[in-house]
Write an enzyme that holds these catalytic residues in place. Structure first.
Site, PDB file in Angstrom:
ATOM      1  CD  GLU A 200      -3.037  -1.018   2.230  1.00 28.30           C
ATOM      2  OE1 GLU A 200      -2.844  -0.232   3.180  1.00 28.30           O
ATOM      3  OE2 GLU A 200      -4.057  -1.708   2.124  1.00 28.30           O
ATOM      4  CD  GLU A 271      -4.749  -5.805   2.924  1.00 32.56           C
ATOM      5  OE1 GLU A 271      -5.501  -4.954   3.484  1.00 32.56           O
ATOM      6  OE2 GLU A 271      -3.529  -5.875   3.132  1.00 32.56           O
TER       7      GLU A 271
END
Length: 642
Positions: A200, A271
């Protein structure tokens, strides 16, 4: 033959569809390693449609299970329950600070036995996604970085910084070599089909400007040169370089993902948050099974071929492994709860969804996609391949309040609000995301023993250090992280002040105020070894302050502060500069005015005496003098044992 799709208000839309697919409902496809395939070498590639295992396209249903957040004896059961729930891949991070807490000294035992965990997954015929990081976030202490990394000269985490890149590469290479040595990559006969570098990074990239962009390119290209033999991914990284696949994280990637940054890369969802991790003070986190199923069905109806549930089993943040203010219970609302128990209807509803999607596998992976509007917020997404004689449809009602009846191939279908019906043969509804057929269950707790009644407790009182006895004394308030070096949550600050009789308020009813500012997470205050009060921050607000009235006496007075943390921060830019601990101490209300103690001589002690003596260890506790706890209720700094 010619068929028609009719909406509620748009008249009739006609298109050419294949005839009914004979036997489609009975073909689920094999999307996991068969027992015969365990140990068989497999080539892993990809194209713009999907990952390809030995030339075979697949649909992947992955579940995140983190090995340090459960115990080794739990692992086989967790994996088995995931497999029974339709999961064919297990995803896990690799936890650097758990494996190398001291530079050059490694720990891969017990809960940290990564190789054992992966081999157990392989034994049950599932694949593995290995998220090496080494930054993982994960609500894990320091985002997975070991403390000693902060002390490297000139280091800046996660940017185009030579010291950081050196240690990051060294660690990633060590993990890859370990996997190679144990033949755990798919081309070696192992279960690992994907590896992840970074995590991320788009969330902080702009903080580092051009150095951030350069770092992304370096990290991706560095990873590609490591000898894994399987594709690399970067989640939430739009500019993932070269052959590295950029992937989506979030709750609704079917709508939020802007897509792969190359037409030759597949759409992967790394995710899908099954609930939300909890910080101290949070209520239980909820995400309905219906909402999860809708998001997954929408993802696969829009070219997605892999979803990973984060978390499928959250487990427990044991010891001091959690990040700032995050509770020890992690994603308890996942399909498998903290204890590994099946949470219904979430587990069963997702299992049924996976079955329905497997029935649609051929059409999804080899079919041509068409999308048809059937009215306001109503649509049909159709995949068909006449050569393979397959057709699957996803009928969607995106309206969150109103149900609808639509006509597809001249047949009416009822769609509840915000739901998707899956028709693996373009005729028969085998699953609707809103209709839950799985059983419901509730977890209850029963007291095995009431430890508060009829039992004699022993106590050991921890000590408050004196300034002159502390190992470190100076005129500065030490920064908490630097002083403790992640070996304990506790740091004592203590000092002495002289108060003249004329300095105290004339009226006994008026008391001076001890005011403490802290960047830590909590602080206890003591004056002359008597407890005066506590204060704490929270996940949102920092710093915080302690303001308590105190009683001083003429002459020498001892001020002691116990600073505490509940984990290091796990994210953000310039993590190596994050600070904690007491930053300011004042005494207000003296006749001579406010007294600033910041320039006093302060003594510092890392940790508690009970920690040093290991009173929590059954063997070590025998060396400690324990006394009857009766009459000492609610006293501070007490260790209790039964």
């Amino acid at each position: 033959m010619s068929k028609c799709i009719q909406g509620l208000s748009l008249g009739v839309l006609c298109l050419v569809l294949v005839s009914t697919i004979s036997g489609a409902l009975s073909h689920e496809g094999s999307v996991a390693l068969s027992h015969e395939g365990v140990g068989r070498k497999q080539n892993v590639t990809y194209d713009g449609r999907s990952l390809i295992i030995d030339g075979r396209r697949e649909l992947f249903f992955s579940g995140s299970i983190h090995y340090p957040r459960s115990t080794p004896d739990m692992w086989p059961d967790l994996i088995a329950k995931a497999k029974e729930g339709g999961i064919n891949v297990i995803s896990t991070y690799v936890f650097w600070n758990a494996h190398e807490p001291v530079e050059g000294k490694f720990n891969f035992k017990g809960r940290y036995n990564l190789v054992k965990f992966i081999k157990l997954i392989q034994k049950q015929g599932l694949y593995v996604i290995l998220r090496i990081g080494p930054f993982i976030e994960a609500e894990w202490n320091h985002g997975g970085f070991p403390y000693w990394l902060r002390e490297k000269p000139g280091i800046i985490f996660r940017t185009d910084n030579q010291p950081f890149k050196y240690y990051m590469k060294r660690y990633a290479k060590m993990i890859v070599n370990m996997m190679n040595k144990n033949e755990l990559f798919a081309p070696q006969g192992g279960p690992i089909i994907l590896t992840q570098i970074e995590n991320e990074y788009n969330n902080v990239q702009q903080v580092f400007k051009e150095r951030g962009a350069d770092y992304v390119q370096w990290a991706g290209n560095m990873a590609l040169k490591l000898n894994t033999g399987v594709p690399w991914i970067m989640c939430k990284q739009k500019d993932a370089p070269g052959a590295v696949i950029n992937t989506c994280n979030g709750r609704n990637c079917g709508d939020t993902f802007t897509g792969p940054n190359s037409p030759n890369k597949p759409s992967l969802w790394t995710e899908n948050w099954t609930a939300q991790y909890r910080v101290l003070g949070d209520p239980p986190s909820q995400r309905p099974a219906e909402d999860l199923a809708f998001a997954v069905a929408r993802w696969f109806s829009k070219h997605g071929t892999l979803v990973n549930y984060y978390m499928y089993h959250g487990g427990t943040n044991f010891g001091r492994t959690t990040s700032s203010f995050v509770t020890t219970r992690y994603y308890d609302e996942a399909p498998l709860d903290e204890y590994g128990l099946v949470r219904e209807p979430k587990w069963g509803h997702l299992r049924d969804l996976h079955r329905a999607l497997k029935l649609s596998r051929k059409a999804l992976l080899w079919g041509t996609h068409s999308n048809y509007s059937l009215g306001h917020q109503l649509e049909a997404r159709v995949y068909q391949n006449s050569e393979k004689n397959v057709c699957s449809a996803f009928l969607a009602n995106n309206n969150t309040r109103e149900a609808a009846t639509i006509y597809f191939q001249n047949v009416p279908y009822y769609l509840p609000p915000r739901s998707i019906s899956i028709l693996p043969d373009c005729k028969t509804v085998v699953f609707n995301t809103k209709k839950v057929n799985a059983q419901h269950n509730a977890r209850t707790f029963h007291h095995v023993k009431d430890f508060s009644k009829g039992m004699r407790w022993k106590m050991f009182k921890d000590s408050i250090p004196n300034t002159e006895d502390t190992p470190v004394q100076n005129s500065l308030l030490l920064e908490h992280y630097n002083a403790t070096k992640d070996t304990t949550d506790f740091l004592w600050y203590t000092t002495n002040i002289d108060v003249g009789s004329n300095d105290l308020p004339l009226l006994n009813s008026i008391k001076p105020i001890l005011q403490v500012a802290s960047w830590g997470h909590a602080v206890h205050g003591f004056v002359n070894d008597l407890y005066v009060g506590s204060s704490h921050g929270d996940h949102v607000q920092s710093p915080f302050s302690l303001n308590k009235p105190i009683t001083l006496k003429p002459g020498k007075n001892k001020i002691s502060l116990l600073s505490m943390t509940t984990g290091f921060p796990n994210s953000g830019g310039y993590m190596e500069h994050k600070i904690a601990g007491v930053s300011k101490v004042l005494i207000q209300g003296l006749m001579t005015g406010t007294q600033d103690l910041i320039n006093n001589i302060w003594g510092h002690q890392v940790g508690l005496l009970g920690e040093k003596l290991e009173v929590y260890n059954p063997r070590s506790s025998k060396k400690v003098k324990w006394v009857d706890a009766k009459g000492h209720d609610h006293e501070p700094l007490i260790w209790y044992k039964q």
